[in-house]
Write a protein that holds these residues in place. Sequence first.
Motif, PDB file in Angstrom:
ATOM      1  N   SER A 121      28.462  61.002  26.117  1.00 20.34           N
ATOM      2  CA  SER A 121      28.170  62.412  25.899  1.00 20.34           C
ATOM      3  C   SER A 121      27.207  62.610  24.732  1.00 20.34           C
ATOM      4  CB  SER A 121      29.466  63.178  25.654  1.00 20.34           C
ATOM      5  OG  SER A 121      29.195  64.547  25.530  1.00 20.34           O
ATOM      6  N   THR A 154      23.586  64.502  24.819  1.00 17.62           N
ATOM      7  CA  THR A 154      23.254  65.618  23.933  1.00 17.62           C
ATOM      8  C   THR A 154      21.964  65.337  23.172  1.00 17.62           C
ATOM      9  OG1 THR A 154      25.595  66.176  23.723  1.00 17.62           O
ATOM     10  CG2 THR A 154      24.108  67.066  22.049  1.00 17.62           C
ATOM     11  N   ARG A 211      33.052  66.001  25.088  1.00 22.26           N
ATOM     12  CA  ARG A 211      32.481  64.724  24.663  1.00 22.26           C
ATOM     13  C   ARG A 211      33.423  63.561  24.887  1.00 22.26           C
ATOM     14  NH1 ARG A 211      30.934  68.693  21.129  1.00 22.26           N
ATOM     15  NH2 ARG A 211      28.716  69.066  21.215  1.00 22.26           N
ATOM     16  N   ASP A 252      18.959  65.440  25.600  1.00 21.95           N
ATOM     17  CA  ASP A 252      18.609  66.834  25.885  1.00 21.95           C
ATOM     18  C   ASP A 252      17.839  67.451  24.721  1.00 21.95           C
ATOM     19  OD1 ASP A 252      19.910  66.585  28.323  1.00 21.95           O
ATOM     20  OD2 ASP A 252      21.679  67.744  27.713  1.00 21.95           O
ATOM     21  N   THR A 285      19.642  73.964  18.232  1.00 18.41           N
ATOM     22  CA  THR A 285      19.653  72.596  18.761  1.00 18.41           C
ATOM     23  C   THR A 285      20.243  71.638  17.731  1.00 18.41           C
ATOM     24  OG1 THR A 285      17.758  73.011  20.198  1.00 18.41           O
ATOM     25  CG2 THR A 285      18.189  70.714  19.612  1.00 18.41           C
ATOM     26  N   THR A 343      28.173  67.461  17.675  1.00 18.98           N
ATOM     27  CA  THR A 343      28.336  66.173  18.360  1.00 18.98           C
ATOM     28  C   THR A 343      28.653  65.076  17.352  1.00 18.98           C
ATOM     29  OG1 THR A 343      26.871  66.803  20.175  1.00 18.98           O
ATOM     30  CG2 THR A 343      27.120  64.442  19.759  1.00 18.98           C
ATOM     31  N   GLY A 371      34.036  71.171  22.427  1.00 21.17           N
ATOM     32  CA  GLY A 371      33.064  70.083  22.311  1.00 21.17           C
ATOM     33  C   GLY A 371      33.744  68.731  22.329  1.00 21.17           C
ATOM     34  N   GLY A 390      23.967  72.018  17.405  1.00 18.78           N
ATOM     35  CA  GLY A 390      24.649  71.344  18.509  1.00 18.78           C
ATOM     36  C   GLY A 390      24.787  69.846  18.247  1.00 18.78           C
TER      37      GLY A 390
END
Length: 186
Positions: free
Chosen positions: A127, A131, A100, A134, A32, A39, A96, A35
Amino acid sequence: MINDYEATQPMTTDAVPTAQRTTLDNDDVISTLNGLIETCKDGEEGFREAAEGTKSSQLKEIFYEYSQQRSQFMGELQSLVRDLGGDPEDSGTFSGAIHRGWINIKSAIAGNDVKAVLNECERGEDSAKKTYKDALEQRLPSNVSDIVQQQFAAITEAHDRIRMLRDAANAGNTNFDTARSAGSGY
């Protein structure tokens, strides 16, 4: 003396059910965070590219500020990954970047269209917000969740600022100093 209510309730120190207290396993937390690092890297590069491509000194300053912010966020997240015994990401991804919204920044800059650049920046921020949201829906350890929440708040503020600037540009106001609101943190 014990009353009837106390005698029928299990003794517990937590009001949160066990299923809600269980956090992700270490590998899932690292995944996580990685990720989020991707971003942030995509945002750092997108804002830097936007800064380098704009002629507006006000926008250049704002975009560089957000590029540096994302670099700082990335460093914080990488440190958390290392603390968890993982290998932190150090780059964004092409897919990505497309996802994004940052990939379209090049064409907006090439056309020297301030409105298009701001639209692409807002799309990238949309985006990023998703992210982060989430990630916050995951059961992250509290120390990790606190940092992710702080970064999410800053990203939301950046998104709102970019949207305000975009709206000002769409209204024909290209003096971005006058588009700043008192509480926006400029």
